[in-house]
Design an enzyme around this catalytic site. Structure first.
Site, mmCIF file in Angstrom:
data_model
loop_
_atom_site.group_PDB
_atom_site.id
_atom_site.type_symbol
_atom_site.label_atom_id
_atom_site.label_comp_id
_atom_site.label_asym_id
_atom_site.label_seq_id
_atom_site.Cartn_x
_atom_site.Cartn_y
_atom_site.Cartn_z
ATOM 1 N N TYR A 53 -56.463 -45.680 -135.660
ATOM 2 C CA TYR A 53 -56.931 -46.153 -136.953
ATOM 3 C C TYR A 53 -58.445 -45.920 -137.017
ATOM 4 C CZ TYR A 53 -56.064 -48.338 -141.391
ATOM 5 O OH TYR A 53 -55.915 -48.543 -142.739
ATOM 6 N N HIS A 87 -65.740 -44.890 -134.263
ATOM 7 C CA HIS A 87 -65.061 -44.029 -133.283
ATOM 8 C C HIS A 87 -65.641 -42.605 -133.348
ATOM 9 C CE1 HIS A 87 -61.548 -46.910 -134.120
ATOM 10 N NE2 HIS A 87 -61.773 -47.060 -132.839
ATOM 11 N N LYS A 130 -69.857 -52.127 -128.983
ATOM 12 C CA LYS A 130 -69.135 -53.113 -129.819
ATOM 13 C C LYS A 130 -68.255 -54.030 -128.961
ATOM 14 C CE LYS A 130 -66.687 -54.896 -133.203
ATOM 15 N NZ LYS A 130 -65.283 -54.655 -133.004
HETATM 16 P P1 AMP Z 1 -60.765 -49.431 -130.323
HETATM 17 O O1 AMP Z 1 -59.995 -48.357 -131.009
HETATM 18 O O2 AMP Z 1 -61.112 -50.574 -131.206
HETATM 19 O O3 AMP Z 1 -60.167 -49.828 -129.010
HETATM 20 O O4 AMP Z 1 -62.168 -48.792 -129.961
HETATM 21 C C1 AMP Z 1 -62.267 -47.593 -129.246
HETATM 22 C C2 AMP Z 1 -63.700 -47.375 -128.836
HETATM 23 O O5 AMP Z 1 -64.520 -47.332 -129.995
HETATM 24 C C3 AMP Z 1 -64.225 -48.509 -127.951
HETATM 25 O O6 AMP Z 1 -65.052 -47.968 -126.926
HETATM 26 C C4 AMP Z 1 -65.023 -49.339 -128.926
HETATM 27 O O7 AMP Z 1 -66.063 -50.082 -128.317
HETATM 28 C C5 AMP Z 1 -65.580 -48.266 -129.843
HETATM 29 N N1 AMP Z 1 -65.958 -48.819 -131.143
HETATM 30 C C6 AMP Z 1 -65.227 -49.683 -131.889
HETATM 31 N N2 AMP Z 1 -65.917 -50.033 -133.008
HETATM 32 C C7 AMP Z 1 -67.101 -49.382 -132.949
HETATM 33 C C8 AMP Z 1 -68.253 -49.338 -133.786
HETATM 34 N N3 AMP Z 1 -68.343 -50.039 -134.919
HETATM 35 N N4 AMP Z 1 -69.299 -48.551 -133.406
HETATM 36 C C9 AMP Z 1 -69.240 -47.824 -132.260
HETATM 37 N N5 AMP Z 1 -68.184 -47.831 -131.422
HETATM 38 C C10 AMP Z 1 -67.123 -48.595 -131.754
#
Ligand code: AMP
Length: 290
Positions: free
Chosen positions: A23, A28, A140
């Site tokens: 998503y 990301h 984050k």
């Molecule tokens: P997730 O899909 O939420 O597990 O996140 C995947 C990666 O994206 C993880 O390393 C998160 O820390 C990073 N991430 C999520 N949200 C953000 C954001 N707003 N800015 C930068 N990186 C992010």
């Protein structure tokens, strides 16, 4: 996946991996951009990891849009998208668990007791599947970023971890796949997380070093929103997550918070340094000392 990575490496290419649960949003994609600076090949992994969700959490309704994610990755110049299914990652009889200890015990670890065991195990599996030279994670998920550094250091994974800054919406709300759960009303209030971090930062820049007072500033700010429930809003030393009564000049600390806004759980954080030279007047924060 391993064979592809070995082939790329034998052709002289370096590989970066960006693990995600899909998503995808601009946050990301900023990790993908970062990854491209370090290596010829970028792999994005997309896996909604069941073992990091408790039974009462949102695994089954976690937002998914694989078609859109594939398009976004193609547009961003991602070379490979690794999307295993749950049985591939956890075949019948799978039983390993990685417990990283200390940096995962407090804060998120307290409120989501088995979460980090699930994260550590899947991160290890994804790193061993993609065999990267670099793995990019977001600040984050601050405790997660400490955890992956510990896995790599303690278990001798031969790669470098890169931690990239948090991308935010224009009102300061950290981008997150879960923001889509917010009602219109809650979305308007959601900037309070960023505001509370900034208020605490401001106090610290004006000389506040007392941990409880710093925490109280965040709590008071968050409590101005009715529909909000605080899991934690705390400050700690950035590297160890230790919580001394008083921070010392020059120390790097992290402000961490997790709240429910309606039914949506949001987390955010900021890192800052305790200034060495105090500005003289910090009376604005006297009210929190009572
Ligand atoms: P997730 O899909 O939420 O597990 O996140 C995947 C990666 O994206 C993880 O390393 C998160 O820390 C990073 N991430 C999520 N949200 C953000 C954001 N707003 N800015 C930068 N990186 C992010």
């Amino acid at each position: 996946m391993q064979q592809i990575s070995l082939l790329e490496k034998s052709n002289g290419n370096k590989i970066s991996v960006v693990p995600t649960m899909g998503y995808l949003h601009k946050g990301h994609l900023s990790l993908v951009e970062k990854a491209k600076n370090f290596s010829e090949i970028t792999i994005v992994t997309l896996f909604v990891n069941p073992t990091q969700f408790a039974p009462n959490e949102d695994y089954s309704k976690y937002p998914r849009d694989f078609k859109r994610d594939v398009e976004l990755c193609e547009k961003a110049g991602v070379n490979y998208l690794f999307m295993p299914d749950a049985l591939e990652m956890y075949p019948i009889g799978f039983s390993a668990k990685i417990n990283i200890g200390r940096v995962t015990e407090d804060f998120e670890g307290k409120f989501r007791p088995f979460h980090f065991e699930g994260v550590a195990t899947i991160v290890a599996k994804l790193l061993n599947s993609t065999l990267p030279n670099f793995a990019v994670f977001g600040q984050k998920d601050y405790q997660q970023s400490l955890l992956v550094k510990k896995i790599v250091a303690d278990l001798n994974f031969p790669l470098d971890i890169i931690v990239a800054p948090t991308l935010r919406e224009s009102d300061g709300l950290a981008m997150s796949s879960r923001n889509i759960y917010l009602s219109d009303e809650d979305r308007l209030e959601a900037s309070i997380l960023f505001v509370s971090l900034e208020k605490a930062r401001n106090a610290i820049e004006n000389g506040e070093r007392n941990r409880k007072i710093i925490n109280a500033i965040m709590h008071k700010t968050l409590r101005s929103v009715k529909n909000l429930r605080i899991d934690y809003a705390s400050s700690a030393l950035a590297d160890t997550l230790e919580s001394p009564d008083e921070f010392l000049p020059g120390e790097t600390i992290v402000l961490l918070l997790a709240v429910y806004l309606g039914k949506t759980r949001l987390i955010d954080n900021t890192i800052l340094k305790i200034p060495s030279i105090l500005k003289s007047n910090n009376s604005a924060f006297e009210e929190f000392k009572a």
